[in-house]
Design a protein around this motif. Structure first.
Motif, PDB file in Angstrom:
ATOM      1  N   LEU A 118     -33.110 -52.814  -6.205  1.00  0.00           N
ATOM      2  CA  LEU A 118     -34.190 -52.919  -7.178  1.00  0.00           C
ATOM      3  C   LEU A 118     -33.723 -53.594  -8.460  1.00  0.00           C
ATOM      4  O   LEU A 118     -34.407 -54.477  -9.001  1.00  0.00           O
ATOM      5  CB  LEU A 118     -34.737 -51.520  -7.485  1.00  0.00           C
ATOM      6  N   ILE A 119     -32.541 -53.212  -8.939  1.00  0.00           N
ATOM      7  CA  ILE A 119     -31.999 -53.829 -10.159  1.00  0.00           C
ATOM      8  C   ILE A 119     -31.748 -55.311  -9.934  1.00  0.00           C
ATOM      9  O   ILE A 119     -32.053 -56.154 -10.786  1.00  0.00           O
ATOM     10  CB  ILE A 119     -30.705 -53.109 -10.582  1.00  0.00           C
ATOM     11  N   GLY A 120     -31.170 -55.666  -8.765  1.00  0.00           N
ATOM     12  CA  GLY A 120     -30.913 -57.073  -8.467  1.00  0.00           C
ATOM     13  C   GLY A 120     -32.186 -57.891  -8.395  1.00  0.00           C
ATOM     14  O   GLY A 120     -32.268 -58.999  -8.926  1.00  0.00           O
ATOM     15  N   LEU A 121     -33.210 -57.346  -7.732  1.00  0.00           N
ATOM     16  CA  LEU A 121     -34.492 -58.047  -7.628  1.00  0.00           C
ATOM     17  C   LEU A 121     -35.107 -58.277  -9.002  1.00  0.00           C
ATOM     18  O   LEU A 121     -35.556 -59.387  -9.325  1.00  0.00           O
ATOM     19  CB  LEU A 121     -35.453 -57.245  -6.745  1.00  0.00           C
ATOM     20  N   LEU A 122     -35.144 -57.219  -9.813  1.00  0.00           N
ATOM     21  CA  LEU A 122     -35.729 -57.353 -11.150  1.00  0.00           C
ATOM     22  C   LEU A 122     -34.931 -58.340 -12.003  1.00  0.00           C
ATOM     23  O   LEU A 122     -35.505 -59.171 -12.707  1.00  0.00           O
ATOM     24  CB  LEU A 122     -35.781 -55.985 -11.830  1.00  0.00           C
ATOM     25  N   GLY A 123     -33.602 -58.253 -11.921  1.00  0.00           N
ATOM     26  CA  GLY A 123     -32.771 -59.193 -12.669  1.00  0.00           C
ATOM     27  C   GLY A 123     -33.013 -60.631 -12.254  1.00  0.00           C
ATOM     28  O   GLY A 123     -33.061 -61.535 -13.095  1.00  0.00           O
ATOM     29  N   GLY A 124     -33.183 -60.861 -10.949  1.00  0.00           N
ATOM     30  CA  GLY A 124     -33.446 -62.212 -10.465  1.00  0.00           C
ATOM     31  C   GLY A 124     -34.796 -62.735 -10.909  1.00  0.00           C
ATOM     32  O   GLY A 124     -34.918 -63.891 -11.333  1.00  0.00           O
ATOM     33  N   VAL A 125     -35.826 -61.892 -10.828  1.00  0.00           N
ATOM     34  CA  VAL A 125     -37.165 -62.314 -11.265  1.00  0.00           C
ATOM     35  C   VAL A 125     -37.156 -62.644 -12.751  1.00  0.00           C
ATOM     36  O   VAL A 125     -37.734 -63.651 -13.188  1.00  0.00           O
ATOM     37  CB  VAL A 125     -38.204 -61.214 -10.955  1.00  0.00           C
ATOM     38  N   ILE A 126     -36.490 -61.813 -13.555  1.00  0.00           N
ATOM     39  CA  ILE A 126     -36.430 -62.059 -14.999  1.00  0.00           C
ATOM     40  C   ILE A 126     -35.732 -63.379 -15.289  1.00  0.00           C
ATOM     41  O   ILE A 126     -36.172 -64.162 -16.133  1.00  0.00           O
ATOM     42  CB  ILE A 126     -35.722 -60.885 -15.701  1.00  0.00           C
ATOM     43  N   THR A 127     -34.637 -63.649 -14.570  1.00  0.00           N
ATOM     44  CA  THR A 127     -33.948 -64.937 -14.753  1.00  0.00           C
ATOM     45  C   THR A 127     -34.848 -66.095 -14.356  1.00  0.00           C
ATOM     46  O   THR A 127     -34.869 -67.143 -15.007  1.00  0.00           O
ATOM     47  CB  THR A 127     -32.655 -64.959 -13.924  1.00  0.00           C
ATOM     48  N   GLY A 128     -35.641 -65.909 -13.283  1.00  0.00           N
ATOM     49  CA  GLY A 128     -36.516 -66.976 -12.799  1.00  0.00           C
ATOM     50  C   GLY A 128     -37.664 -67.306 -13.727  1.00  0.00           C
ATOM     51  O   GLY A 128     -38.280 -68.371 -13.575  1.00  0.00           O
TER      52      GLY A 128
END
Length: 620
Positions: A7-17
């Protein structure tokens, strides 16, 4: 645990995107990833595209996505372009996230094994991006680039140009902004500590980043399909896509994306901070030892600066933090972790340089620690160029193996650690911003070390005026003590003295006080609490018999008043303004009177908390 990491990785990736740092690559994703895969649906559109009747075979003539111009067909030249796969948007984005993830995790190790420079991958990506951009505009170049892959196709056919290679090149060449997830993955790759948790974070981050990028690619295809002018000008779209690739490659060479990112507000900064907290946990040392605390605390010892592969701006080798670069004894030490491709670091470096120039002669020892996020940042020559570009004159440790980073258990770029002359860490700050508070803390430490020191006027306006007023509530005891200038309050009887300088939204004590869990009692006559605030209303909750004296301090002028206490808990209004203002109030407390809570309200009033009956203490 695994679910949390995903979940943390997904959210971090979306925020970067969706962050500003992705903007430079969007034109390439939009045009080459999406627009080129649009469908041309009618023979009339084929005819308009090539200037001749369609064969009716459903084939798309050269220059249009789908298939290849039949031999001898109008518009078919000696070079026939390979068809474009309808899966191109997905494959471009997939190639980008796959290559970026692999190179972040394993790039440094692979380059070391092959004996190649650490910036080889980035420059190879830029060169390939340039060649693909030229090939988009000149078919003969693209044919030469694709010829090595033709033997993998079946006889008599040509495999579609699916864009996966373009994605691989983008992932190698482009560097997005740092975030806590990406930092964790990068550090694990550099230090060789890649485990299941790191791989889980990396893969989930890649998927999260792919979501917004795929959205933009599909949006490009949708726009192209809905606008007739685009549908009939695929050759023009290819040319524009090629130009966008060349522009991105040229921009990467001259670091233009970083200039663009510095000019834009970081609208995902607060989200990244929350991700950092979820990933690495919160503070465990007390309210005075949190990221950007308003008051100095006792946050453990400063760590050694051992393990750097090189030192810059210090001819004698490793920096001696007991002496400033100006040659005077160090009264405070500021350690700044940064990386030259980190945009937030680029915003912070001018502030650190200004503080160094102003306060090094007065006892501030500044040390920069360049800890790389990407493999190409390990090259000492690249760090030297960045130090020269940003005009840095303080000592810089080239921490290419992340030895100092690991010693500090650091997790973020930039990170600031401020220590006193005894080697104790008194304050730390992650990310950019907070320059007014940082300078205030530096001045406090310098004065603590030498009360007779004459300091210049502050360089920076208070961050509180820039950010706007805020509301703070403090329990005045060993279980609270938020905002106390000496760090956390210790239980028991203690003697205190007012500091020469005091930061905003803090309190200081003088005289004898008996500190308990949720209150503190004046143990002698004349015991004083001084409150420095930025707000509209300031209220103190006191209990006991006698009368307290309020002394409002405005520069050299003061005004006094007294407030009687009737034995029970009594709210005392220390300040009341129509809007937020800065001020200082001293309260002289009789022996035996206890203080329980302090509240500083910003511009927000309601629930009977701005004047009248005082704060609604039962709400807390």
């Amino acid at each position: 645990m695994v679910f949390s990491l995903v979940l943390i990785g997904l959210l971090g990736g979306v925020i970067t995107g969706i962050s500003p740092c992705i903007l430079p690559v969007l034109p390439v994703i939009f045009l080459s990833g999406g627009a080129q895969s649009s469908r041309v649906s009618t023979d009339q559109e084929h005819e308009a595209a090539i200037g001749a009747p369609s064969s009716g075979s459903g084939l798309v003539i050269k220059g249009l996505p789908g298939v290849i111009a039949p031999k001898g067909a109008p518009g078919a030249g000696s070079v026939a372009l390979r068809p474009v796969s309808p899966w191109r948007p997905y494959l471009v984005v997939a190639g980008l996230v796959v290559s970026f993830t692999i190179f972040t995790l394993l790039g440094s190790t692979l380059l070391s094994l092959l004996g190649l420079p650490q910036d080889f991958i980035r420059w190879a990506g830029i060169v390939l991006l340039t060649l693909i951009g030229v090939g988009m505009m000149i078919p003969q170049v693209m044919e030469a680039l694709e010829r090595p892959f033709q033997r993998f196709g079946t006889s008599g056919t040509q495999r579609p140009s699916n864009g996966f290679m373009l994605g691989l090149v983008l992932g190698a060449a482009y560097v997005p902004c740092a975030g806590p997830v990406l930092a964790a993955v990068s550090v694990a790759g550099t230090t060789g500590q890649i485990g299941a948790d790191t791989v889980t974070l990396a893969l989930s981050f890649a998927v999260g980043t792919a979501v917004p990028l795929l959205f933009f690619a599909l949006a490009g295809r949708r726009v192209t399909e809905r606008i007739a002018a685009f549908r009939t000008r695929q050759r023009l779209i290819r040319t524009i896509a090629g130009i966008s690739m060349l522009a991105l490659a040229l921009g990467l060479v001259f670091n233009v994306p970083a200039v663009l990112q510095r000019a834009l507000p970081d609208w995902t900064g607060s989200l990244q901070s929350r991700i950092n907290t979820w990933l690495h946990g919160g503070d465990t040392t007390g309210e005075s030892c949190v990221d950007g605390a308003p008051a100095l605390g006792e946050c453990g010892p400063m760590k050694p600066l051992d393990g750097a592969v090189a030192w810059l701006n210090t001819p004698s080798g490793p920096a001696d933090t007991t002496v400033t670069s100006a040659g005077v004894p160090a009264r405070a030490v500021l350690v700044d972790f940064w990386a030259y491709s980190c945009v937030n670091c680029q915003r912070t470096l001018p502030v650190i340089q200004q503080l160094h120039e102003a306060y090094a002669p007065l006892g501030l020892s500044v040390v920069g620690v360049h800890s790389p996020e990407y493999a190409f940042e390990k090259e000492t020559r690249n760090v030297e160029a960045a130090v020269a570009e940003y005009g840095l004159t303080f000592p810089v440790a080239v921490d290419s193996n992340l030895a100092v980073w690991t010693a500090y258990d650091n997790h973020y770029w930039p990170s600031l650690y401020l220590g006193d002359m005894k080697g104790q860490n008194r304050y730390f700050k992650y990310g950019d911003g907070g320059k007014g508070a940082l300078e205030s803390h530096i001045r406090t430490l310098l004065r603590e070390a030498d009360p007779s020191l004459t300091l210049p006027d502050p360089l920076f306006a208070s961050e509180e005026e820039e950010a706007g007023p805020r509301t703070t509530h403090t329990v005045l005891g060993s279980e609270g003590g938020r905002g106390f200038v000496g760090g956390g309050l210790s239980a028991g009887a203690n003697e205190y003295a007012l500091p020469a300088e005091q930061g905003v939204d803090t309190f200081a004590l003088s005289g004898s006080w008996e500190v308990e869990g949720r209150s503190m009692r004046a143990a002698s006559e004349g015991a004083t609490i001084r409150v420095s605030y930025y707000g509209a209303h300031v209220t103190l909750l006191a209990a006991g018999q006698g009368a307290v004296t309020l002394r409002s301090v405005d520069g050299a002028a003061t005004s006094e008043s007294t407030v009687p206490l009737n034995g029970g808990a009594t709210p005392i209004q220390l300040a009341a303004h129509d809007q937020a203002e800065r001020g200082v109030v001293e309260v002289v407390v009789p022996a035996g009177v206890s203080l329980q809570e302090l509240e500083i309200l910003g511009n927000v009033c309601g629930n009977g908390r701005c004047g009248g009956g005082g704060p609604a203490w039962a709400e807390f």
